[in-house]
Design a protein around this motif. Sequence first.
Motif, PDB file in Angstrom:
ATOM      1  N   ILE A   1       0.811  -1.330  -0.062  1.00 31.62           N
ATOM      2  CA  ILE A   1      -0.073  -0.108   0.171  1.00 31.62           C
ATOM      3  C   ILE A   1       0.894   1.359   0.004  1.00 31.62           C
ATOM      4  CG2 ILE A   1      -1.992  -1.088   1.011  1.00 31.62           C
ATOM      5  CD1 ILE A   1      -1.199   0.192   3.754  1.00 31.62           C
ATOM      6  N   GLY A   2       2.104   1.054  -0.428  1.00 27.01           N
ATOM      7  CA  GLY A   2       3.084   2.222  -0.294  1.00 27.01           C
ATOM      8  C   GLY A   2       3.108   2.923   1.036  1.00 27.01           C
ATOM      9  N   ALA A   3       3.192   2.245   2.226  1.00 32.17           N
ATOM     10  CA  ALA A   3       3.448   2.609   3.590  1.00 32.17           C
ATOM     11  C   ALA A   3       4.655   2.484   3.937  1.00 32.17           C
ATOM     12  CB  ALA A   3       2.406   1.926   4.534  1.00 32.17           C
ATOM     13  N   GLU A   4       5.252   2.669   5.115  1.00 34.50           N
ATOM     14  CA  GLU A   4       6.685   2.473   5.759  1.00 34.50           C
ATOM     15  C   GLU A   4       6.252   1.205   6.573  1.00 34.50           C
ATOM     16  OE1 GLU A   4       8.446   5.602   7.586  1.00 34.50           O
ATOM     17  OE2 GLU A   4       7.974   7.105   5.812  1.00 34.50           O
ATOM     18  N   ASP A   5       7.337   0.507   6.893  1.00 27.49           N
ATOM     19  CA  ASP A   5       6.783  -0.632   7.912  1.00 27.49           C
ATOM     20  C   ASP A   5       6.415  -0.193   9.092  1.00 27.49           C
ATOM     21  OD1 ASP A   5       9.686  -0.124   8.088  1.00 27.49           O
ATOM     22  OD2 ASP A   5      10.264  -2.345   7.984  1.00 27.49           O
ATOM     23  N   LYS A   6       6.956   0.790   9.853  1.00 24.00           N
ATOM     24  CA  LYS A   6       6.799   1.219  11.247  1.00 24.00           C
ATOM     25  C   LYS A   6       5.293   1.865  11.068  1.00 24.00           C
ATOM     26  CE  LYS A   6       8.895   5.795  11.060  1.00 24.00           C
ATOM     27  NZ  LYS A   6      10.169   5.775  10.213  1.00 24.00           N
ATOM     28  N   GLU A   7       4.545   1.850   9.866  1.00 21.99           N
ATOM     29  CA  GLU A   7       3.180   2.335  10.010  1.00 21.99           C
ATOM     30  C   GLU A   7       2.127   1.300   9.970  1.00 21.99           C
ATOM     31  OE1 GLU A   7       3.294   6.780   7.724  1.00 21.99           O
ATOM     32  OE2 GLU A   7       3.842   4.828   6.311  1.00 21.99           O
ATOM     33  N   ILE A   8       2.721  -0.022   9.803  1.00 27.43           N
ATOM     34  CA  ILE A   8       1.919  -1.416   9.776  1.00 27.43           C
ATOM     35  C   ILE A   8       1.648  -1.990  11.386  1.00 27.43           C
ATOM     36  CG2 ILE A   8       1.473  -3.567   8.848  1.00 27.43           C
ATOM     37  CD1 ILE A   8       1.033  -1.092   6.843  1.00 27.43           C
ATOM     38  N   PHE A   9       0.572  -2.238  11.618  1.00 28.65           N
ATOM     39  CA  PHE A   9       0.233  -2.894  12.846  1.00 28.65           C
ATOM     40  C   PHE A   9      -0.576  -4.122  12.689  1.00 28.65           C
ATOM     41  CE2 PHE A   9       1.013   1.443  13.688  1.00 28.65           C
ATOM     42  CZ  PHE A   9       1.994   1.194  14.762  1.00 28.65           C
ATOM     43  N   PHE A  10      -0.231  -5.394  12.904  1.00 31.81           N
ATOM     44  CA  PHE A  10      -0.778  -6.502  12.412  1.00 31.81           C
ATOM     45  C   PHE A  10      -2.147  -6.732  13.687  1.00 31.81           C
ATOM     46  CE2 PHE A  10       2.980  -7.653  10.438  1.00 31.81           C
ATOM     47  CZ  PHE A  10       2.682  -7.672   9.299  1.00 31.81           C
ATOM     48  N   THR A  11      -3.300  -7.284  12.923  1.00 35.14           N
ATOM     49  CA  THR A  11      -4.664  -7.297  13.858  1.00 35.14           C
ATOM     50  C   THR A  11      -4.974  -8.741  13.596  1.00 35.14           C
ATOM     51  OG1 THR A  11      -5.802  -6.403  12.032  1.00 35.14           O
ATOM     52  CG2 THR A  11      -4.952  -4.665  13.578  1.00 35.14           C
ATOM     53  N   SER A  12      -6.385  -8.788  14.238  1.00 30.78           N
ATOM     54  CA  SER A  12      -6.900 -10.186  13.653  1.00 30.78           C
ATOM     55  C   SER A  12      -7.575 -10.203  12.415  1.00 30.78           C
ATOM     56  CB  SER A  12      -7.734 -10.718  14.889  1.00 30.78           C
ATOM     57  OG  SER A  12      -8.912  -9.520  14.951  1.00 30.78           O
ATOM     58  N   GLY A  13      -7.574  -9.031  11.774  1.00 31.64           N
ATOM     59  CA  GLY A  13      -8.435  -9.065  10.228  1.00 31.64           C
ATOM     60  C   GLY A  13      -8.995  -7.619  10.209  1.00 31.64           C
ATOM     61  N   GLY A  14      -9.661  -7.580   9.017  1.00 34.19           N
ATOM     62  CA  GLY A  14     -10.349  -6.362   8.816  1.00 34.19           C
ATOM     63  C   GLY A  14     -11.466  -5.803   9.830  1.00 34.19           C
TER      64      GLY A  14
ATOM     65  N   VAL B   1     -10.041  -3.550   2.641  1.00 32.41           N
ATOM     66  CA  VAL B   1     -10.306  -4.877   2.902  1.00 32.41           C
ATOM     67  C   VAL B   1     -10.586  -5.635   1.413  1.00 32.41           C
ATOM     68  CG1 VAL B   1     -11.578  -7.160   3.680  1.00 32.41           C
ATOM     69  CG2 VAL B   1     -10.949  -5.063   5.223  1.00 32.41           C
ATOM     70  N   GLN B   2     -11.409  -5.162   0.819  1.00 28.94           N
ATOM     71  CA  GLN B   2     -11.994  -5.834  -0.707  1.00 28.94           C
ATOM     72  C   GLN B   2     -10.531  -5.197  -1.680  1.00 28.94           C
ATOM     73  OE1 GLN B   2     -13.886  -8.189  -1.559  1.00 28.94           O
ATOM     74  NE2 GLN B   2     -14.814  -8.313   0.518  1.00 28.94           N
ATOM     75  N   ALA B   3     -10.028  -4.187  -1.398  1.00 33.50           N
ATOM     76  CA  ALA B   3      -9.400  -3.372  -2.352  1.00 33.50           C
ATOM     77  C   ALA B   3      -8.014  -3.886  -2.448  1.00 33.50           C
ATOM     78  CB  ALA B   3      -9.336  -1.911  -2.061  1.00 33.50           C
ATOM     79  N   ILE B   4      -7.261  -4.086  -1.475  1.00 30.17           N
ATOM     80  CA  ILE B   4      -5.734  -4.494  -1.571  1.00 30.17           C
ATOM     81  C   ILE B   4      -5.756  -5.739  -2.511  1.00 30.17           C
ATOM     82  CG2 ILE B   4      -4.952  -3.622   0.595  1.00 30.17           C
ATOM     83  CD1 ILE B   4      -5.172  -6.651   1.757  1.00 30.17           C
TER      84      ILE B   4
ATOM     85  N   ASN C   1      -6.322  -5.846  -5.658  1.00 29.37           N
ATOM     86  CA  ASN C   1      -7.216  -5.754  -6.806  1.00 29.37           C
ATOM     87  C   ASN C   1      -7.297  -4.158  -7.106  1.00 29.37           C
ATOM     88  OD1 ASN C   1      -8.607  -8.140  -6.865  1.00 29.37           O
ATOM     89  ND2 ASN C   1      -9.430  -7.609  -4.889  1.00 29.37           N
ATOM     90  N   VAL C   2      -6.731  -3.336  -6.236  1.00 30.99           N
ATOM     91  CA  VAL C   2      -6.639  -1.986  -6.796  1.00 30.99           C
ATOM     92  C   VAL C   2      -5.188  -1.510  -6.546  1.00 30.99           C
ATOM     93  CG1 VAL C   2      -7.541   0.514  -6.309  1.00 30.99           C
ATOM     94  CG2 VAL C   2      -9.130  -1.626  -6.531  1.00 30.99           C
ATOM     95  N   LYS C   3      -4.594  -0.486  -7.216  1.00 31.58           N
ATOM     96  CA  LYS C   3      -3.143  -0.040  -6.926  1.00 31.58           C
ATOM     97  C   LYS C   3      -3.227   0.883  -5.813  1.00 31.58           C
ATOM     98  CE  LYS C   3      -0.806  -1.407 -11.042  1.00 31.58           C
ATOM     99  NZ  LYS C   3      -0.295  -0.871 -12.214  1.00 31.58           N
ATOM    100  N   ILE C   4      -2.756   0.718  -4.746  1.00 27.17           N
ATOM    101  CA  ILE C   4      -2.826   1.735  -3.680  1.00 27.17           C
ATOM    102  C   ILE C   4      -1.596   2.194  -3.163  1.00 27.17           C
ATOM    103  CG2 ILE C   4      -3.626   1.937  -1.208  1.00 27.17           C
ATOM    104  CD1 ILE C   4      -5.512  -0.600  -1.563  1.00 27.17           C
ATOM    105  N   ASP C   5      -1.573   3.727  -3.032  1.00 28.88           N
ATOM    106  CA  ASP C   5      -0.494   4.283  -2.214  1.00 28.88           C
ATOM    107  C   ASP C   5      -1.040   5.414  -1.410  1.00 28.88           C
ATOM    108  OD1 ASP C   5       1.255   6.177  -1.997  1.00 28.88           O
ATOM    109  OD2 ASP C   5       2.150   6.499  -4.067  1.00 28.88           O
ATOM    110  N   VAL C   6      -1.120   5.029  -0.230  1.00 26.11           N
ATOM    111  CA  VAL C   6      -1.296   5.752   0.712  1.00 26.11           C
ATOM    112  C   VAL C   6      -1.184   7.152   0.921  1.00 26.11           C
ATOM    113  CG1 VAL C   6      -2.258   3.910   2.507  1.00 26.11           C
ATOM    114  CG2 VAL C   6       0.221   4.864   2.780  1.00 26.11           C
ATOM    115  N   LYS C   7       0.177   7.203   0.626  1.00 26.74           N
ATOM    116  CA  LYS C   7       0.415   8.945   0.484  1.00 26.74           C
ATOM    117  C   LYS C   7      -0.306   9.715  -0.425  1.00 26.74           C
ATOM    118  CE  LYS C   7       3.574   7.073   3.653  1.00 26.74           C
ATOM    119  NZ  LYS C   7       3.308   7.233   5.142  1.00 26.74           N
ATOM    120  N   ALA C   8      -0.216   9.185  -1.665  1.00 24.47           N
ATOM    121  CA  ALA C   8      -0.794   9.677  -2.664  1.00 24.47           C
ATOM    122  C   ALA C   8      -2.196  10.037  -2.677  1.00 24.47           C
ATOM    123  CB  ALA C   8      -0.346   9.030  -4.177  1.00 24.47           C
ATOM    124  N   MET C   9      -2.803   8.871  -2.042  1.00 28.22           N
ATOM    125  CA  MET C   9      -4.204   9.104  -1.804  1.00 28.22           C
ATOM    126  C   MET C   9      -4.646   9.777  -0.652  1.00 28.22           C
ATOM    127  SD  MET C   9      -4.851   4.992  -2.927  1.00 28.22           S
ATOM    128  CE  MET C   9      -6.556   4.941  -3.527  1.00 28.22           C
TER     129      MET C   9
END
Length: 394
Positions: A59-72, A181-184, A186-194
């Motif tokens: 999704i064009g993020a930095e790894d420190k911006e990602i937190f794992f969870t149990s799901g959407g 959840v449905q987009a990753i 299937n759609v190009k995502i860049d969190v910064k640009a969006m």
Amino acid sequence: MEKKVYLDYSATTPVKQEVFDAMLPYFMAEFGNPSSIYQIGIENKNAISEAREKVAKLIGAEDKEIFFTSGGTESDNWALCGAVRMLRKEGKNHIITTAIEHHAIHHTCEFLKEYEGCEYTYLPVDEKGRVNPEDLEAAITDKTAIVSIMLANNEIGTIQDIKALSDIAHAKGVLFHTDAVQAIGNVKIDVKAMGIDMLSMSAHKIYGPKGVGAFYLKKGIKLPNFIQGGGQEKGHRAGTENVAGIVGFGKAAELALENIDKHIAEVSSKRDYFEKSLLEKIPEIEVNGDTANRLPGNCNILFHYIEGEALLLFMDMKNIFVSTGSACSSSSGAASHVLRACGIPEELALSTIRFTVGDLTTREDLDYAIGEIVQIVEKLRAISPFNKNNKWQV
Ligand code: PLP
């Protein structure tokens, strides 16, 4: 072996072989706790870091911006609960979202209203499921804590213009979350640009395992910790990590990014073949959603004069697996809130089937399904208690 045709890839996807192979060692050989400071713990910690990088890249993020969870679902809860809990002291307790969100968002809004005194606004959508940016602009007040608008809808596949919507939220100083959840994949995502501040993801929609997802939180945003306990996920989301699941999610994210162009081209071409064939062979059916801008695998069809549930059950008897709405609400028997929000009357919304094709769908699967659906529709229409106005005959 009996033929089985799965056309419900929006509900979940099978785990890919490479994903399964990547996960396997973490159940037995590499069973350590990632918080342990000896070798087999550290190896697990490293595996989580690698997965975090892969998910971030998707999704064009930095790894420190990602937190794992149990799901959407958990990620959606985190976004809304986190924003209102952080901003309540500034007098902000209002959530803006849309009428077509997943229940993970709607039920969290209802919960926050009942137990934490929050308010919420559901923005309307047009007949294709699109949010009008002017409606968002008009709905924002000085009490608004967060705007949450899904990137792509799980029933009709409509993709929103996220940048236009996040710009409006930011112009008024409001945080912007999207359920992707449905987009990753299937759609190009860049969190910064969006212009996305928070984003929800789930592994099982991209050929990864169930029960694992991630929450993107833009660096600098200080939400309160979501789950209290040990210091996992930098203290934001405590609990011993689902290492095998996280590793599987990382692998699935890596494959999704590598193959995204091919995936979009192939899956949309299968969907188009399927949809065109049904439209040619069956009279009085309509495609719901935004056909110019929807998820590649999504095909949501209204079959006039037939009850969707009956169609689904007849297809099930022929080993064709589809759904009438989102998997989480399809057992409720109620008309889809998404279709109702698009202005489709209740009786027609109940005549709808969501087909979703995916990477493993073959031409043979589609031809089998098309042939069976044509026959089932004919049979059901012959005994349908609906008349031509879609009203019960008396
Ligand atoms: N949001 C959307 C749009 C979904 O489609 C789903 C699942 O279908 C979820 C959230 C929930 O995700 P999970 O099943 O990972 O909890």
